[in-house]
Design a protein around this motif. Structure first.
Motif, short mmCIF file in Angstrom:
data_model
loop_
_atom_site.label_atom_id
_atom_site.label_comp_id
_atom_site.label_asym_id
_atom_site.label_seq_id
_atom_site.Cartn_x
_atom_site.Cartn_y
_atom_site.Cartn_z
N PRO A 5 0.82 -1.22 0.00
CA PRO A 5 0.00 0.00 0.00
C PRO A 5 0.85 1.27 0.00
O PRO A 5 1.84 1.37 0.74
N VAL A 6 0.47 2.22 -0.84
CA VAL A 6 1.15 3.52 -0.92
C VAL A 6 0.12 4.61 -0.62
O VAL A 6 -0.92 4.67 -1.27
N ILE A 7 0.43 5.44 0.36
CA ILE A 7 -0.47 6.53 0.75
C ILE A 7 0.25 7.86 0.55
O ILE A 7 1.31 8.09 1.13
N ALA A 8 -0.32 8.72 -0.30
CA ALA A 8 0.23 10.07 -0.49
C ALA A 8 -0.45 11.00 0.50
O ALA A 8 -1.68 11.01 0.62
N VAL A 9 0.34 11.76 1.21
CA VAL A 9 -0.16 12.68 2.24
C VAL A 9 0.13 14.10 1.76
O VAL A 9 1.29 14.52 1.70
N VAL A 10 -0.93 14.83 1.42
CA VAL A 10 -0.78 16.14 0.77
C VAL A 10 -1.19 17.26 1.71
O VAL A 10 -2.35 17.34 2.11
#
Length: 259
Positions: free
Chosen positions: A97-102
């Protein structure tokens, strides 16, 4: 100076674009370092999930047009993008899983980079924009592939052609962002999601991610065949045996989505 900071804790790798003085703008040096780091994380079996974020108050302002080493002729630009594409493929094919935190801005290539994650979570002050049209450029970083699949072709056209900025709330409504949180709680929520998804079956998740990636490329019969192959492999994993045992014993499952 390093432009990527990485740490691993409890199976979650946090990868930080670390050039806050330039709003984490993307340049060849950053992409070369990102490629090395991603490849190392890919080989590290202790890494179960990846969080991708930016240092300071922004995710990324996009391509650093002030750093154009070697000129701006067409041959140079094409070669540079092909180098970038290796990195993008490594990220989109990352089998965990890859989570981008913007937080803050995610513009241009920075916005495109975030779209390669499995999930995007954002702060309520985040802003998103594809500004390519303003200066006569085409969207890069795979945007012509990822965005229409996420929000539909007509809305993707409007967002790209208009080059307008959208808020976190509009990105949420469009389906670009999964969740929006205040800046103070954004990192902790992202880590909560990462820790939860890190407890998914490694085999099952990798097979599911690969299957979903083929959704728009395969016809129904071919997708069903791919599904059967993936399920046959997933069923043989130790994770499934343990999960079935827990179910039969009425024990709590290892994985639970954090509400």
């Amino acid at each position: 100076m390093s432009m990527i900071e990485v740490s691993v804790e409890s199976g979650v790798a946090t990868l930080v674009l670390a050039n806050p003085g330039r709003k984490n703008a993307i340049n060849p040096a950053l992409m070369r370092e990102l490629e090395v780091v991603l490849e190392a994380l890919r080989r590290d079996e202790s890494v179960k999930a990846l969080v991708l974020t930016g240092a300071g108050d922004d995710f990324s302002a996009g391509g650093d047009i002030s750093s154009s080493p070697g000129g701006t002729d067409a041959v140079t630009i094409r070669a540079r993008l092909l180098d970038y594409h290796r990195v993008l493929k490594t990220l989109v094919d990352f089998d965990r899983p890859v989570i981008a935190v913007v937080d803050g801005v995610a513009y241009g290539a920075g916005f495109g980079l975030a779209l390669l994650a499995d999930f995007v979570v954002a702060s309520d002050r985040a802003r998103f924009c594809f500004a390519f049209s303003r200066i006569g450029l085409v969207p890069d970083f795979g945007v012509a592939y990822t965005l229409p699949r996420m929000i539909g072709i007509q809305r993707a056209r409007a967002l790209i052609y208009s080059a307008r900025q959208i808020s976190a709330s509009e990105a949420l409504a469009l389906g670009i962002v999964l969740e929006v949180h205040p800046p103070a709680t954004l990192a902790s929520r992202a880590r909560e999601l990462a820790l939860a998804t890190a407890s998914l079956s490694p085999e099952g998740f990798a097979l599911t991610k690969r299957l979903l990636a083929q959704t728009w490329e395969l016809d129904f019969a071919s997708l069903l065949d791919a599904e059967a192959n993936a399920q046959a492999l997933a069923t043989t994993s130790p994770y499934v045996a343990d999960a079935v045992g827990r179910f039969m014993r009425k024990e709590a499952p290892v994985f639970q989505w954090p509400e």
